[in-house]
Design an enzyme around this catalytic site. Sequence first.
Site, mmCIF file in Angstrom:
data_model
loop_
_atom_site.group_PDB
_atom_site.id
_atom_site.type_symbol
_atom_site.label_atom_id
_atom_site.label_comp_id
_atom_site.label_asym_id
_atom_site.label_seq_id
_atom_site.Cartn_x
_atom_site.Cartn_y
_atom_site.Cartn_z
ATOM 1 N N GLU A 30 -80.276 8.857 18.096
ATOM 2 C CA GLU A 30 -78.947 8.849 17.489
ATOM 3 C C GLU A 30 -78.302 10.233 17.490
ATOM 4 O O GLU A 30 -77.079 10.350 17.462
ATOM 5 C CB GLU A 30 -79.023 8.306 16.052
ATOM 6 C CG GLU A 30 -79.324 6.814 16.008
ATOM 7 C CD GLU A 30 -79.645 6.287 14.617
ATOM 8 O OE1 GLU A 30 -79.616 5.075 14.443
ATOM 9 O OE2 GLU A 30 -79.946 7.093 13.717
ATOM 10 N N GLY A 60 -78.095 -3.617 11.580
ATOM 11 C CA GLY A 60 -78.119 -5.045 11.869
ATOM 12 C C GLY A 60 -76.833 -5.679 11.339
ATOM 13 O O GLY A 60 -76.341 -5.289 10.271
ATOM 14 N N ILE A 109 -84.598 -5.281 8.457
ATOM 15 C CA ILE A 109 -84.365 -6.714 8.260
ATOM 16 C C ILE A 109 -84.471 -7.440 9.606
ATOM 17 O O ILE A 109 -83.713 -7.170 10.531
ATOM 18 C CB ILE A 109 -82.970 -6.983 7.638
ATOM 19 C CG1 ILE A 109 -82.737 -6.122 6.393
ATOM 20 C CG2 ILE A 109 -82.792 -8.471 7.331
ATOM 21 C CD1 ILE A 109 -83.640 -6.402 5.220
ATOM 22 N N MET A 153 -80.748 1.465 6.695
ATOM 23 C CA MET A 153 -81.788 2.000 5.818
ATOM 24 C C MET A 153 -81.471 3.372 5.194
ATOM 25 O O MET A 153 -82.349 3.976 4.602
ATOM 26 C CB MET A 153 -83.116 2.067 6.593
ATOM 27 C CG MET A 153 -83.549 0.700 7.116
ATOM 28 S SD MET A 153 -85.059 0.725 8.070
ATOM 29 C CE MET A 153 -86.266 1.105 6.813
ATOM 30 N N GLU A 154 -80.241 3.849 5.346
ATOM 31 C CA GLU A 154 -79.947 5.191 4.824
ATOM 32 C C GLU A 154 -78.578 5.367 4.163
ATOM 33 O O GLU A 154 -78.433 6.173 3.233
ATOM 34 C CB GLU A 154 -80.025 6.247 5.962
ATOM 35 C CG GLU A 154 -81.370 6.447 6.593
ATOM 36 C CD GLU A 154 -81.654 5.449 7.711
ATOM 37 O OE1 GLU A 154 -80.691 4.818 8.192
ATOM 38 O OE2 GLU A 154 -82.828 5.284 8.098
ATOM 39 N N ASP A 174 -78.343 -5.154 16.468
ATOM 40 C CA ASP A 174 -79.115 -6.403 16.397
ATOM 41 C C ASP A 174 -78.519 -7.308 15.329
ATOM 42 O O ASP A 174 -77.643 -6.905 14.578
ATOM 43 C CB ASP A 174 -80.587 -6.080 16.079
ATOM 44 C CG ASP A 174 -80.710 -5.383 14.745
ATOM 45 O OD1 ASP A 174 -80.816 -6.080 13.733
ATOM 46 O OD2 ASP A 174 -80.689 -4.131 14.687
HETATM 47 N N1 ADE Z 1 -81.080 -0.631 11.661
HETATM 48 C C1 ADE Z 1 -80.804 -1.297 12.809
HETATM 49 N N2 ADE Z 1 -81.072 -2.593 12.681
HETATM 50 C C2 ADE Z 1 -81.545 -2.767 11.428
HETATM 51 C C3 ADE Z 1 -81.996 -3.875 10.713
HETATM 52 N N3 ADE Z 1 -82.047 -5.079 11.273
HETATM 53 N N4 ADE Z 1 -82.426 -3.691 9.442
HETATM 54 C C4 ADE Z 1 -82.382 -2.463 8.884
HETATM 55 N N5 ADE Z 1 -81.967 -1.375 9.513
HETATM 56 C C5 ADE Z 1 -81.538 -1.517 10.779
#
Ligand code: ADE
Length: 254
Positions: A11, A77, A171, A197-198, A221
């Site tokens: 990233e 996600g 997730i 996640m951040e 995703d």
């Molecule tokens: N970062 C990218 N995809 C993610 C997901 N599915 N869950 C948490 N963090 C992510």
Amino acid sequence: MIGILGALHEEVLLLKENMHIEAVHHLGGRDYYEGTLFGQRIVLVLSNIGKVAVSITATLLIDHFDIDYVLFIGVAGAGNSFVKIGDVVVADFLLQHDVDVRPFYNRHEVAILNKALFAADEALAHRLLSATKTFFSEHLSVHVDPKTLEKFSVYQPQAHLATIASGDQFIQDATVLRDIHDRIWSGQNVILGCVEMEGAAVAQVCYELNKPCVVLRTISDNANHSASIDFQAFLKEVSSQYALGIVECFFKNL
Ligand code: ADE
């Protein structure tokens, strides 16, 4: 000076390669790269994954450098069916979906602060959204090979201003995602844009330390069973290119 954070090597890699580095500061196990990028003074740092890692990184960043605002860039996600792989979500608000101090506080509320939703800087968020739209309409094909976009079924990607939910959890289960989505809708009355996640941890640090922040996430995703497969390839081939192109549009006010 603008502080730029990313959680994963990929990233921040292209941003680092394109910046003019003047100094590297080693703090708290991280390398803070000080220099210029597209005419702006920046400090770029890899935070590592998760809320604690990014909180340490953001706190040291704000404490040691004369930062005007914090920009977090990464992948996420999709949080609902209108948000597709290859889209971008810019945060209006951020929330930690794994905070649960019931019965003393409402679900998602951070203790003492009495807050669940942390706001991104409104003006910066709108500027970033508009830079993303410019990137998509005018520069996308220069940065990402159309064949690569086709491989990931990315057609006419969209930029969304939406709420981002963060937690120390990757997730990859549609039921878990739906639960987070529904909780946020029923508790906060906002629609989930994406999960990562951040971001909300950065937003809390910036709120407590009085710094504006803005968070941009490229959707890698669908946060379901195929999340981990889509994720790795997408990161390398698409989102790092987006990061560079969008930051260029943002800094040059295109
Ligand atoms: N970062 C990218 N995809 C993610 C997901 N599915 N869950 C948490 N963090 C992510």
